[in-house]
Design a protein around this motif. Structure first.
Motif, mmCIF file in Angstrom:
data_model
loop_
_atom_site.group_PDB
_atom_site.id
_atom_site.type_symbol
_atom_site.label_atom_id
_atom_site.label_comp_id
_atom_site.label_asym_id
_atom_site.label_seq_id
_atom_site.Cartn_x
_atom_site.Cartn_y
_atom_site.Cartn_z
ATOM 1 N N LEU A 88 50.659 35.229 52.529
ATOM 2 C CA LEU A 88 51.236 34.575 51.369
ATOM 3 C C LEU A 88 51.606 33.134 51.693
ATOM 4 C CD1 LEU A 88 53.585 37.482 50.285
ATOM 5 C CD2 LEU A 88 51.297 36.997 49.423
ATOM 6 N N SER A 89 51.677 32.309 50.651
ATOM 7 C CA SER A 89 52.103 30.924 50.826
ATOM 8 C C SER A 89 53.582 30.895 51.205
ATOM 9 C CB SER A 89 51.862 30.143 49.532
ATOM 10 O OG SER A 89 52.616 30.713 48.465
ATOM 11 N N ALA A 90 54.067 29.716 51.605
ATOM 12 C CA ALA A 90 55.454 29.581 52.063
ATOM 13 C C ALA A 90 56.447 30.003 50.993
ATOM 14 C CB ALA A 90 55.709 28.138 52.506
ATOM 15 N N ASP A 91 56.134 29.724 49.715
ATOM 16 C CA ASP A 91 57.062 30.113 48.641
ATOM 17 C C ASP A 91 56.791 31.515 48.114
ATOM 18 O OD1 ASP A 91 54.716 29.798 47.232
ATOM 19 O OD2 ASP A 91 55.428 28.154 45.964
ATOM 20 N N GLY A 92 55.772 32.198 48.675
ATOM 21 C CA GLY A 92 55.478 33.574 48.286
ATOM 22 C C GLY A 92 54.865 33.725 46.914
ATOM 23 N N GLN A 93 54.445 32.631 46.290
ATOM 24 C CA GLN A 93 53.932 32.694 44.922
ATOM 25 C C GLN A 93 52.410 32.667 44.834
ATOM 26 O OE1 GLN A 93 56.122 33.253 42.275
ATOM 27 N NE2 GLN A 93 57.312 33.615 44.143
ATOM 28 N N LYS A 94 51.752 32.374 45.953
ATOM 29 C CA LYS A 94 50.287 32.335 45.966
ATOM 30 C C LYS A 94 49.794 32.887 47.299
ATOM 31 C CE LYS A 94 50.011 28.271 42.935
ATOM 32 N NZ LYS A 94 49.517 29.029 41.754
ATOM 33 N N TRP A 95 48.479 33.016 47.429
ATOM 34 C CA TRP A 95 47.903 33.424 48.703
ATOM 35 C C TRP A 95 47.883 32.225 49.652
ATOM 36 C CZ3 TRP A 95 47.992 38.360 49.004
ATOM 37 C CH2 TRP A 95 47.722 39.161 47.899
ATOM 38 N N ALA A 96 47.951 32.500 50.935
ATOM 39 C CA ALA A 96 48.004 31.432 51.934
ATOM 40 C C ALA A 96 46.701 30.632 51.937
ATOM 41 C CB ALA A 96 48.255 32.028 53.318
ATOM 42 N N ASP A 97 46.831 29.342 52.248
ATOM 43 C CA ASP A 97 45.644 28.489 52.361
ATOM 44 C C ASP A 97 44.735 28.999 53.474
ATOM 45 O OD1 ASP A 97 46.389 26.848 50.319
ATOM 46 O OD2 ASP A 97 47.180 25.246 51.595
ATOM 47 N N GLY A 98 43.437 28.799 53.290
ATOM 48 C CA GLY A 98 42.465 29.173 54.311
ATOM 49 C C GLY A 98 42.180 30.655 54.388
ATOM 50 N N LEU A 99 42.646 31.439 53.392
ATOM 51 C CA LEU A 99 42.534 32.898 53.449
ATOM 52 C C LEU A 99 41.584 33.432 52.387
ATOM 53 C CD1 LEU A 99 43.623 35.660 54.565
ATOM 54 C CD2 LEU A 99 45.377 35.525 52.780
ATOM 55 N N PHE A 100 40.779 34.418 52.777
ATOM 56 C CA PHE A 100 39.922 35.163 51.853
ATOM 57 C C PHE A 100 40.159 36.647 52.101
ATOM 58 C CE2 PHE A 100 35.382 36.901 51.201
ATOM 59 C CZ PHE A 100 35.643 37.248 49.884
ATOM 60 N N ILE A 101 40.665 37.355 51.087
ATOM 61 C CA ILE A 101 40.934 38.789 51.199
ATOM 62 C C ILE A 101 39.886 39.560 50.414
ATOM 63 C CG2 ILE A 101 42.582 40.659 50.782
ATOM 64 C CD1 ILE A 101 44.814 38.581 50.782
ATOM 65 N N PHE A 102 39.307 40.558 51.064
ATOM 66 C CA PHE A 102 38.376 41.463 50.387
ATOM 67 C C PHE A 102 39.019 42.846 50.385
ATOM 68 C CE2 PHE A 102 34.978 44.521 50.042
ATOM 69 C CZ PHE A 102 34.117 43.953 49.098
ATOM 70 N N ALA A 103 39.171 43.443 49.200
ATOM 71 C CA ALA A 103 39.870 44.728 49.079
ATOM 72 C C ALA A 103 38.977 45.778 48.429
ATOM 73 C CB ALA A 103 41.150 44.560 48.270
ATOM 74 N N VAL A 111 37.062 47.168 43.448
ATOM 75 C CA VAL A 111 36.788 46.167 44.477
ATOM 76 C C VAL A 111 37.464 44.872 44.035
ATOM 77 C CG1 VAL A 111 34.571 45.582 43.390
ATOM 78 C CG2 VAL A 111 35.028 44.869 45.753
ATOM 79 N N GLY A 112 38.134 44.196 44.988
ATOM 80 C CA GLY A 112 38.877 42.998 44.628
ATOM 81 C C GLY A 112 38.657 41.857 45.608
ATOM 82 N N THR A 113 38.827 40.617 45.121
ATOM 83 C CA THR A 113 38.682 39.423 45.951
ATOM 84 C C THR A 113 39.843 38.478 45.665
ATOM 85 O OG1 THR A 113 37.181 38.575 44.240
ATOM 86 C CG2 THR A 113 36.179 39.499 46.213
ATOM 87 N N TYR A 114 40.454 37.947 46.737
ATOM 88 C CA TYR A 114 41.647 37.111 46.606
ATOM 89 C C TYR A 114 41.547 35.963 47.601
ATOM 90 C CZ TYR A 114 42.712 41.659 44.686
ATOM 91 O OH TYR A 114 42.626 42.824 43.974
ATOM 92 N N MET A 115 42.127 34.820 47.270
ATOM 93 C CA MET A 115 41.950 33.666 48.157
ATOM 94 C C MET A 115 43.047 32.639 47.949
ATOM 95 S SD MET A 115 38.532 32.797 46.078
ATOM 96 C CE MET A 115 38.207 34.547 46.258
ATOM 97 N N GLY A 116 43.267 31.834 49.019
ATOM 98 C CA GLY A 116 44.228 30.748 48.949
ATOM 99 C C GLY A 116 43.781 29.665 47.987
ATOM 100 N N GLU A 117 44.726 28.801 47.595
ATOM 101 C CA GLU A 117 44.419 27.777 46.601
ATOM 102 C C GLU A 117 43.310 26.841 47.077
ATOM 103 O OE1 GLU A 117 45.939 27.467 43.282
ATOM 104 O OE2 GLU A 117 46.036 29.523 44.043
ATOM 105 N N ASP A 118 43.226 26.599 48.395
ATOM 106 C CA ASP A 118 42.176 25.707 48.900
ATOM 107 C C ASP A 118 40.843 26.414 49.052
ATOM 108 O OD1 ASP A 118 42.974 27.327 50.986
ATOM 109 O OD2 ASP A 118 42.834 25.754 52.509
ATOM 110 N N ARG A 119 40.806 27.699 48.734
ATOM 111 C CA ARG A 119 39.555 28.460 48.772
ATOM 112 C C ARG A 119 39.228 29.039 47.388
ATOM 113 N NH1 ARG A 119 39.757 26.003 52.626
ATOM 114 N NH2 ARG A 119 39.516 26.563 54.833
ATOM 115 N N LYS A 120 39.996 28.624 46.387
ATOM 116 C CA LYS A 120 39.884 29.212 45.047
ATOM 117 C C LYS A 120 38.542 28.901 44.402
ATOM 118 C CE LYS A 120 42.588 27.540 41.852
ATOM 119 N NZ LYS A 120 43.810 27.290 41.045
#
Length: 478
Positions: A88-103, A111-120
């Motif tokens: 999670l990001s420092a404020d806990g409101q978004k996904w961390a930068d540089g991250l790609f989650i595959f669920a 099936v789900g995909t999640y990513m940091g703002e710089d990978r959006k």
């Protein structure tokens, strides 16, 4: 064609002259949280670690066994908050930068995909990643589907403008045709090579096991009592063992003689897959032959062999509450649900008596296996009845009922793909016994088909527990 390609190259050179170079960067870290227990990490990790992204990216893979009605987005966020706050990001409101989650939820079929703002990336591209997995996931190829999804994610996340569909679409029609042809051809051949290598590695592991145990397998087969009902059935399977091993050896030599260029061809991928299939089946069969010899002769270690024969039945008994809870509310209190609970309580009491009978000689191994067979057959009939009940409760139209029956029957008759083969599963066809796991998977698949026809199957919300969380991500059904 040559002139067309040459002209296109001149145009591309001019357009790309000032474009930044696209770098190939393998993941900075790969984290796998396979709580569903469906991934082969020996295959998954090397494959994901070799995938090229455009920017340094941390890849996280999360699986869990949920339900068709669950919100995978909410579950991924809950898991991250509890187990991986660094996602999670420092404020806990978004996904961390540089991250790609595959669920992945193999039971709920999400099936789900999640990513940091710089990978959006846009929603339609997240759906593109998910679509790349679904054919494999529908065939329960969880590891290959996960790899395919991450590969597609790497192709889309931080993709340079000059590799975008919009840019390519700006070229003239002939150029599009040429680039499209070579681009698709390159992508298919690259995917073929990766899959062929995975299949060969999988086949090699099993083939090595079989080869090392070859002499022991022959000894075990020669000491299985041929007068035993189940011993004779296993011996029938053994008669084809050496023929299968000879064919697997031929395929082993053939695939290892192939060059990298050869492995990029579709027909050779099929050959590699056939080699892996044969080797893994032989590897499973030699284990069953060993257990058959040990158990039928009540030799040293027969208790462990007996436990392995009981494993699928125990899994089914333990899964009864889950499969009942998975269904509609009205089906949970139905007579079919009560019959399943009664069967569980009665059979759990009998298991200890069966083991005691084997230990003191009151029960023969053949008789014990027959008791297991009868119990699993009874469970199969109870599942059929309960499947009809949940379909009646969930479907609103006759066409929905027909679709749900088709989906559930296909999954149930496919057998339990999680369990290691037992004597019973080896001598009888896969549709002989239904399982709690396949019931859950079948119901989720059937429910998914109905839900997809009723409304859109994609969701971006994080549920009531998400609060103000607004990280980039979505999930969809398969």
């Amino acid at each position: 064609m040559k002139r067309m390609i040459g002209a296109l190259m001149l145009v591309l050179a001019g357009l790309l002259g000032t474009a930044p170079a696209a770098h190939a960067v393998t993941p900075t870290e790969v984290v796998v949280e396979d709580t569903a227990g469906v991934l082969d990490q020996n295959t998954l990790l090397p494959a994901v670690e070799a995938i090229d992204f455009y920017q340094p990216t941390k890849v996280a893979v999360y699986t869990y066994n949920g339900s068709a009605s669950a919100n995978l987005n909410e579950e991924v966020l809950r898991f991250a908050r509890a187990q991986h706050p660094e996602w999670l990001s420092a404020d806990g409101q978004k996904w961390a930068d540089g991250l790609f989650i595959f669920a992945l939820d193999p039971v709920g079929r999400w099936v789900g995909t999640y990513m940091g703002e710089d990978r959006k990336i846009p929603l339609e591209q997240r759906e593109d990643i998910q679509e790349a997995t679904k054919e494999l996931f529908r065939d329960a190829q969880w590891t290959d589907g996960t790899i395919a999804g991450i590969e597609r994610g790497a192709e889309l996340i931080n993709r340079p403008w000059y590799r975008s569909g919009a840019f390519i679409g700006s070229l003239w029609a002939a150029g599009i045709a040429v680039v499209g042809f070579f681009g698709v051809r390159f992508g298919v051949r690259r995917q073929n090579l990766a899959r062929a290598r995975r299949e060969i590695e999988r086949g090699d592991r099993s083939y090595s096991n079989v080869s090392m145990d070859l002499d022991a397998t022959e000894v075990n087969a020669n000491t299985i009592p041929p007068t035993s009902e189940f011993g004779s059935l296993v011996l029938e399977k053994y008669r084809g063992f050496m023929t299968g091993y000879t064919e697997a050896s031929r395929l082993n030599s053939r695939v290892h003689a192939m060059s990298e260029k050869d492995l990029k061809r579709g027909k050779n991928v099929k050959t590699a897959a056939e080699y892996a299939r044969m080797a893994t089946e032989l590897d499973a069969l030699d284990d069953v032959i060993a257990d058959t010899n040990t158990f039928l002769n009540l030799a040293s270690g027969w208790e462990r062999a007996w436990d392995r024969q009981l494993a699928p039945l125990r899994e089914d008994l333990d899964g009864i509450d889950s499969l009942i809870d998975e269904g509609p509310e009205s089906a949970r209190s139905a007579a079919t649900a009560a019959s399943l609970r009664s069967f569980r309580d009665r059979t759990q009491e009998q298991l200890e008596d069966w083991a005691a009978g084997l230990a003191d000689g009151r029960t023969t191994p053949d008789r014990a296996l027959r008791l297991v067979q009868d119990s699993r057959s009874e469970f199969t009939e109870l599942l059929k009845a309960h499947a009809d009940r949940v379909i009646e409760a969930y479907a609103k139209t006759s066409s929905e009922k027909d679709k749900m029956r088709e989906e559930m029957d296909e999954e149930l008759r496919g057998g339990d793909r999680r369990s290691s083969p037992t004597i019973l599963d080896t001598v009888y066809p896969p549709y002989m016994f239904y399982s709690a796991y396949s019931f859950n998977a079948g119901y989720s698949s059937a429910q998914s088909s109905v839900d997809s026809s009723r409304s859109s199957s994609s969701t971006t919300g994080y549920g009531s527990s998400g609060g103000s969380f607004s990280g980039s991500g979505s999930s969809s059904r398969f």
